[in-house]
Scaffold this motif. Structure first.
Motif, short mmCIF file in Angstrom:
data_model
loop_
_atom_site.label_atom_id
_atom_site.label_comp_id
_atom_site.label_asym_id
_atom_site.label_seq_id
_atom_site.Cartn_x
_atom_site.Cartn_y
_atom_site.Cartn_z
N GLY A 81 32.76 62.81 34.84
CA GLY A 81 32.39 64.19 34.57
C GLY A 81 31.18 64.62 35.38
O GLY A 81 30.15 63.94 35.38
N SER A 82 31.31 65.71 36.12
CA SER A 82 30.20 66.20 36.94
C SER A 82 29.05 66.65 36.05
O SER A 82 29.24 66.98 34.88
N LEU A 83 27.85 66.69 36.62
CA LEU A 83 26.68 67.03 35.83
C LEU A 83 26.80 68.45 35.26
O LEU A 83 26.43 68.69 34.11
N ASN A 84 27.30 69.38 36.06
CA ASN A 84 27.44 70.75 35.58
C ASN A 84 28.46 70.86 34.45
O ASN A 84 28.32 71.66 33.54
N PHE A 85 29.48 70.02 34.50
CA PHE A 85 30.50 70.03 33.44
C PHE A 85 29.94 69.43 32.15
O PHE A 85 30.19 69.94 31.05
N VAL A 86 29.16 68.36 32.29
CA VAL A 86 28.64 67.65 31.11
C VAL A 86 27.42 68.35 30.51
O VAL A 86 27.30 68.47 29.29
N MET A 87 26.53 68.85 31.36
CA MET A 87 25.27 69.38 30.86
C MET A 87 25.02 70.85 31.21
O MET A 87 23.97 71.39 30.88
N GLY A 88 25.96 71.48 31.90
CA GLY A 88 25.85 72.90 32.18
C GLY A 88 25.32 73.21 33.57
O GLY A 88 24.64 72.40 34.19
N ASN A 89 25.65 74.40 34.05
CA ASN A 89 25.27 74.80 35.41
C ASN A 89 23.76 74.89 35.60
O ASN A 89 23.23 74.53 36.66
N LYS A 90 23.04 75.39 34.59
CA LYS A 90 21.60 75.58 34.75
C LYS A 90 20.88 74.27 35.03
O LYS A 90 20.06 74.18 35.95
N LEU A 91 21.18 73.25 34.24
CA LEU A 91 20.52 71.96 34.45
C LEU A 91 20.94 71.34 35.78
O LEU A 91 20.12 70.73 36.47
N ALA A 92 22.21 71.51 36.15
CA ALA A 92 22.69 70.95 37.42
C ALA A 92 21.96 71.59 38.60
O ALA A 92 21.54 70.90 39.54
N VAL A 93 21.79 72.90 38.56
CA VAL A 93 21.07 73.60 39.63
C VAL A 93 19.61 73.16 39.65
O VAL A 93 19.03 72.90 40.71
N LEU A 94 18.99 73.07 38.48
CA LEU A 94 17.59 72.64 38.41
C LEU A 94 17.43 71.21 38.92
O LEU A 94 16.44 70.89 39.59
N ALA A 95 18.39 70.34 38.60
CA ALA A 95 18.33 68.96 39.07
C ALA A 95 18.39 68.92 40.59
O ALA A 95 17.65 68.19 41.25
N GLY A 96 19.29 69.73 41.17
CA GLY A 96 19.37 69.80 42.63
C GLY A 96 18.09 70.33 43.24
O GLY A 96 17.59 69.80 44.24
N ASP A 97 17.52 71.37 42.62
CA ASP A 97 16.25 71.93 43.11
C ASP A 97 15.12 70.91 43.03
O ASP A 97 14.27 70.83 43.93
N PHE A 98 15.12 70.15 41.95
CA PHE A 98 14.08 69.14 41.76
C PHE A 98 14.16 68.09 42.87
O PHE A 98 13.15 67.70 43.46
N LEU A 99 15.38 67.63 43.17
CA LEU A 99 15.55 66.63 44.22
C LEU A 99 15.11 67.18 45.58
O LEU A 99 14.48 66.47 46.37
N LEU A 100 15.43 68.43 45.85
CA LEU A 100 15.00 69.04 47.11
C LEU A 100 13.48 69.11 47.19
O LEU A 100 12.89 68.88 48.26
N SER A 101 12.82 69.42 46.08
CA SER A 101 11.36 69.50 46.08
C SER A 101 10.75 68.12 46.32
O SER A 101 9.76 67.99 47.06
#
Length: 318
Positions: free
Chosen positions: A90-110
């Protein structure tokens, strides 16, 4: 190396690690050893040891930065594609929602930006920043294609370079720059990454038609069902020009998807895509063979492994 994963809950650390492209990390770390330079020994051998250790740590930082950017792009892609799974999980956005998935991606980029800045090398910063820009450009190209662009192999390959090959090619070149290699050697490292990345994506496009959803990072037939035209369909269109009208009508219609698959089955689209992937893999291998001679055993072993990776990429089944 994976300290940044603590941003997510423990249950999803495993998922995020699985997202990481196995070949990507291998390439960066192998390239670091393959480009090692002979260091003349000064009066104190401790200076050599300190220089070698510092260089290796900086090269490992490039691998970490590349991994973080790549994983962030996958997290964001899954949100954009509304994907339910990633490598059968299960993808992160599917399991925990789009908002957390986007924030997780942003965090990794930072975190990638912070690590990149710590290298204090403007050329490397520029290369990696360009690769991030290309990721966005490639995604934009995919989302806003005209009918003419959708049927162009040149446009497809340019988009593929931006979305897949730019990150690995610029990371390989960054490794060369950190090592103090010449412009010629740095370009050979770049060409290796570029052609390996293109070969990888071309095989991915084949597997989207021939693989199963459980073995891929997305469901089988995911691209065409999202209206994305890839190399196998483009080659099929060359053999059957009438297929273009089907594509132009829109692949959001299941009937058009079935018709496109029927034409693909009658064409040499899959075979020609594999042949194009093999061509790029061969170019990647040639870049390694063109590197300056080096008798160091570790260097030779790493170069052989990089060549072997070109074969594994085009023969993989998942």
């Amino acid at each position: 190396m994976h300290a940044y994963l603590c941003f997510l809950t423990c249950d999803h650390v495993i998922v995020l690690k699985i997202l990481t492209l196995y070949y990507l990390l291998q390439v960066i770390l192998l390239m670091a050893t393959a480009l090692n330079i002979q260091i003349s020994k000064p009066a104190s051998e401790n200076v050599v040891d300190m220089f070698s250790t510092d260089l290796r740590l900086r090269q490992q930082s490039i691998a970490e930065i590349t991994e973080m950017i790549h994983v962030a792009s996958l997290l964001h892609d899954d949100v954009l594609d509304d994907a339910d799974t990633r490598r059968g999980i299960g993808s992160l956005n599917f399991v925990m929602g789009n908002k957390l998935a986007v924030l997780a991606g942003d965090f990794l980029l930072s975190r990638a930006c912070i690590t990149l800045a710590s290298l204090k090398n403007t050329e490397v910063v520029s290369l990696i920043a360009t690769a991030v820009e290309h990721l966005v450009t490639g995604e934009t190209m995919q989302m806003s294609t005209s009918a003419e662009q959708r049927s162009s192999m040149d446009y497809y390959l340019q988009k593929t370079y931006y979305k897949t090959a730019s990150l690995i090619s610029n990371s390989c070149k960054s490794i060369a720059l950190l090592t103090g290699q010449t412009a010629e050697v740095s370009m050979l490292a770049y060409e290796y990454g570029k052609n390996l990345g293109l070969a990888f994506q071309l095989i991915d496009d084949v597997l989207d038609f021939t693989g199963t959803s459980s073995s891929l990072g997305k469901g089988a037939l995911s691209d065409i069902r999202h209206g994305i035209v890839t190399a196998p369909i483009l080659y099929a269109m060359e053999e059957f020009p009438e297929l273009r009208s089907v594509v132009d009508q829109g692949l959001d219609d299941p009937a058009n998807v079935d018709l496109a698959l029927e034409y693909l089955g009658k064409s040499h689209g899959i075979q020609r895509t594999r042949e194009l992937a093999a061509k790029h893999a061969s170019l990647a291998s040639a870049a390694i063979d063109s590197l300056p001679e080096n008798d160091d055993e570790d260097v030779q072993r790493s170069r052989r492994a990089l060549v072997e990776l070109t074969h594994r990429v085009i023969n993989r089944t998942k």
